[in-house]
Write an enzyme that holds these catalytic residues in place. Structure first.
Site, mmCIF file in Angstrom:
data_model
loop_
_atom_site.group_PDB
_atom_site.id
_atom_site.type_symbol
_atom_site.label_atom_id
_atom_site.label_comp_id
_atom_site.label_asym_id
_atom_site.label_seq_id
_atom_site.Cartn_x
_atom_site.Cartn_y
_atom_site.Cartn_z
ATOM 1 N N LYS A 194 24.673 41.177 26.519
ATOM 2 C CA LYS A 194 24.833 39.788 26.989
ATOM 3 C C LYS A 194 25.542 39.777 28.345
ATOM 4 O O LYS A 194 26.163 40.789 28.743
ATOM 5 C CB LYS A 194 25.629 38.992 25.956
ATOM 6 C CG LYS A 194 27.028 39.544 25.703
ATOM 7 C CD LYS A 194 27.697 38.881 24.498
ATOM 8 C CE LYS A 194 29.055 39.499 24.237
ATOM 9 N NZ LYS A 194 29.684 38.985 23.012
ATOM 10 N N TYR A 228 46.851 34.518 53.223
ATOM 11 C CA TYR A 228 46.964 33.079 53.005
ATOM 12 C C TYR A 228 48.324 32.709 52.432
ATOM 13 O O TYR A 228 48.851 33.418 51.564
ATOM 14 C CB TYR A 228 45.886 32.605 52.023
ATOM 15 C CG TYR A 228 44.539 32.397 52.664
ATOM 16 C CD1 TYR A 228 44.352 31.462 53.674
ATOM 17 C CD2 TYR A 228 43.439 33.134 52.245
ATOM 18 C CE1 TYR A 228 43.108 31.275 54.260
ATOM 19 C CE2 TYR A 228 42.189 32.949 52.814
ATOM 20 C CZ TYR A 228 42.036 32.018 53.828
ATOM 21 O OH TYR A 228 40.810 31.836 54.394
HETATM 22 C C1 LIG Z 1 30.174 40.218 22.362
HETATM 23 C C2 LIG Z 1 30.043 40.430 20.906
HETATM 24 C C3 LIG Z 1 30.058 41.730 20.367
HETATM 25 C C4 LIG Z 1 30.403 42.959 21.174
HETATM 26 O O1 LIG Z 1 31.786 43.099 21.234
HETATM 27 P P1 LIG Z 1 32.476 44.357 21.950
HETATM 28 O O2 LIG Z 1 33.916 44.156 21.717
HETATM 29 O O3 LIG Z 1 32.106 44.263 23.398
HETATM 30 O O4 LIG Z 1 31.916 45.577 21.307
HETATM 31 C C5 LIG Z 1 29.801 41.872 19.004
HETATM 32 N N1 LIG Z 1 29.563 40.792 18.232
HETATM 33 C C6 LIG Z 1 29.571 39.535 18.723
HETATM 34 C C7 LIG Z 1 29.326 38.398 17.802
HETATM 35 C C8 LIG Z 1 29.824 39.309 20.059
HETATM 36 O O5 LIG Z 1 29.860 38.053 20.531
#
Ligand SMILES: *Cc1c(COP(=O)(O)O)cnc(C)c1O
Length: 365
Positions: A44, A260
Site C-alpha cells: 500500500k 528561515y
Molecule cells: C499496513 C498493514 C499491515 C502491514 O503492517 P507492517 O507493520 O508494515 O508489517 C498489515 N495489516 C494491516 C491491516 C495493515 O493496515
C-alpha cells in the site's frame, strides 16, 4: 536510461536508491520466519514510498499482495501481477464488488454495509475482519454469535477465514497482543477457516499468531517495527537509501544565524553545509534543530535550523566538505529507524511521505 553526464549536470541530486537485492533477501528472511504460512507483501501507499513498480520485479516469490484501495489493486494488475490481491480495508462502495470478482481481488469485510455490497455478487473470496482489540475496523470478536450467521448467509462468497490486526505487537510487553490472540482463539468458527493476523511485528514477536497467511510491510522493506530499531538483529537489510549532496558550504562566525526565522544560531565559528533535502521531498519539517543526524563523508552531522521546502542545513563545526559530497539521509549506514527516532516519528513515515519529485534509482546489490 539517461546518460551519466545528464544525471551529473542537470538533475537535483536527491535520489531514493532502491536495492532490489536487499528486497529479495528480506523476502527470504520473512519466508523463513513465516514457516508454513503464506506470505503476503503489503505494498500500500506505493510500497511504503519505495515505488510499486520498482519493487514488484523483486517480489515474484510472495504468495500475494495487500493494498488499501481499489486504485492500488488495479495498479498491480496493470503492472502484470497475477497473484491474489488483498484489500485490507475491503471495498468502499457497492460498485467495487464487481471489480473484486472481475480482477480476483480479495476484500476484507469489516462492516454490515460491506456485507450488503457483496450480496448477490458471485465469484468473490473474502476474509471476515474481526475487531479483536484494535477498535478500528471489524466485527467485534465478542459478538460472533450475531454477525457470523449474517456472514455465512452470503453463501456465494468463498469465506477464507478471519483477518485481524494487532495494536501492540511491537511492544516489549506482549500481553495486549496475546489478549487479542486469545479473543480470536475463543471464536467458534466454521471448519477450515484460516487466519490472517500477523503484521511485521507479530511475525517476529508472536510466532503463535502466524496462522495460515501473514501480512508483512515494514520488515519487507528492511526496517524494524521494534523500539530498538535494529533491523540487522532480525536479519533484514534496508531497501531504500535516501541520498543527496552538498550544494554549498559557508563559514559562520559565532552568533551568526542561518535559515528561515533564523532557526539556527552558531554558538562558535564553524562550517555550515546546505544540502538538497526539504519538506517538498516529504522530509519532516517538524524536527528539533540539531536532533537529527545525517551521514556525510563517514561522519554524522546534525541537521540544524528549519527544514525548508527544498533545502536543509548541516552543521559541520570545524570539519568541512566539498560541493557535491554525498550525504546519506537514511538507509544502509544511517538506519531509517534511527533517523525516525531522532525526528520523533516512525520509520514508516520517512519512506511513505517521500513525494513524487524524489527520483528513484533501482540497483541490484
Ligand atoms: C499496513 C498493514 C499491515 C502491514 O503492517 P507492517 O507493520 O508494515 O508489517 C498489515 N495489516 C494491516 C491491516 C495493515 O493496515
Amino acid at each position: 536510461m539517461r546518460p551519466f553526464f545528464f544525471l551529473e549536470c542537470e538533475m537535483r541530486p536527491l535520489v531514493k536508491v532502491i536495492d532490489v537485492a536487499a528486497l529479495r533477501h528480506n523476502v527470504r528472511v520473512l519466508r523463513q520466519q513465516a514457516g508454513a504460512a503464506k506470505l503476503v507483501a503489503v505494498v500500500k501507499a506505493d510500497a511504503y514510498g519505495h515505488g510499486v513498480a520498482n519493487v514488484l520485479p523483486a517480489l515474484t516469490d510472495v504468495d500475494g499482495f495487500a493494498v488499501a484501495s481499489m486504485d492500488e489493486a488495479l495498479q498491480l494488475r496493470q503492472l502484470g501481477v497475477g497473484q491474489p490481491v488483498l484489500l485490507l480495508e475491503g471495498i468502499f462502495a457497492a460498485d467495487e464488488a464487481a471489480l473484486c470478482a472481475q480482477h480476483d481481488f480479495v476484500p476484507c469485510v469489516h462492516s454490515p454495509e460491506q456485507l450488503a455490497w457483496l450480496r448477490g455478487v458471485d465469484g468473490i473470496s473474502a476474509w471476515v475482519k474481526v475487531d479483536s482489540g484494535m477498535h478500528r475496523l471489524g466485527f467485534a470478536a465478542a459478538d460472533a454469535a450475531s454477525w457470523l450467521p449474517q456472514v455465512l448467509s452470503l453463501q456465494q462468497v468463498r469465506w477464507l477465514g478471519v483477518a485481524s490486526h494487532f495494536a501492540c505487537a511491537d511492544a516489549e510487553d506482549l500481553s495486549d497482543a496475546q489478549a487479542q490472540l486469545a479473543r480470536l482463539d475463543a471464536l467458534a468458527l466454521p471448519a477450515g477457516w484460516q487466519r490472517c493476523l500477523a503484521n511485521s511485528a507479530a511475525l517476529f514477536a508472536l510466532p503463535e499468531a502466524r496462522g495460515e497467511v501473514v501480512r508483512a510491510g515494514l520488515a519487507l522493506y528492511g526496517m524494524s517495527p521494534f523500539a530498538d530499531g535494529d533491523a540487522a538483529r532480525l536479519g533484514l537489510r534496508p531497501v531504500l537509501s535516501l541520498q543527496t549532496q552538498v550544494l554549498a558550504v559557508r563559514r559562520l562566525q559565532a552568533g551568526d544565524f542561518a535559515g528561515y526565522s533564523h532557526g539556527f544560531q552558531a554558538q562558535v565559528a564553524g562550517n555550515l553545509a546546505t544540502i538538497a533535502l526539504g519538506y517538498g521531498d516529504g522530509f519532516p519539517r517538524a524536527i528539533v534543530s540539531g536532533a537529527v543526524q545525517l551521514l556525510l563523508n563517514g561522519k554524522r552531522y546534525p541537521l540544524v535550523g528549519r527544514v525548508a521546502m527544498d533545502m536543509a542545513l548541516l552543521w559541520l563545526g570545524e570539519d568541512t566538505a566539498a560541493v557535491g559530497d554525498a550525504v546519506l539521509v537514511f538507509g544502509e549506514g544511517n538506519p531509517a529507524e534511527r533517523v525516525a527516532a531522532q525526528a520523533a516519528t516512525i520509520p514508516y513515515t520517512l519512506t511513505t511521505m517521500l513525494t513524487a519529485r524524489v527520483r528513484a534509482e533501482v540497483v541490484d546489490g
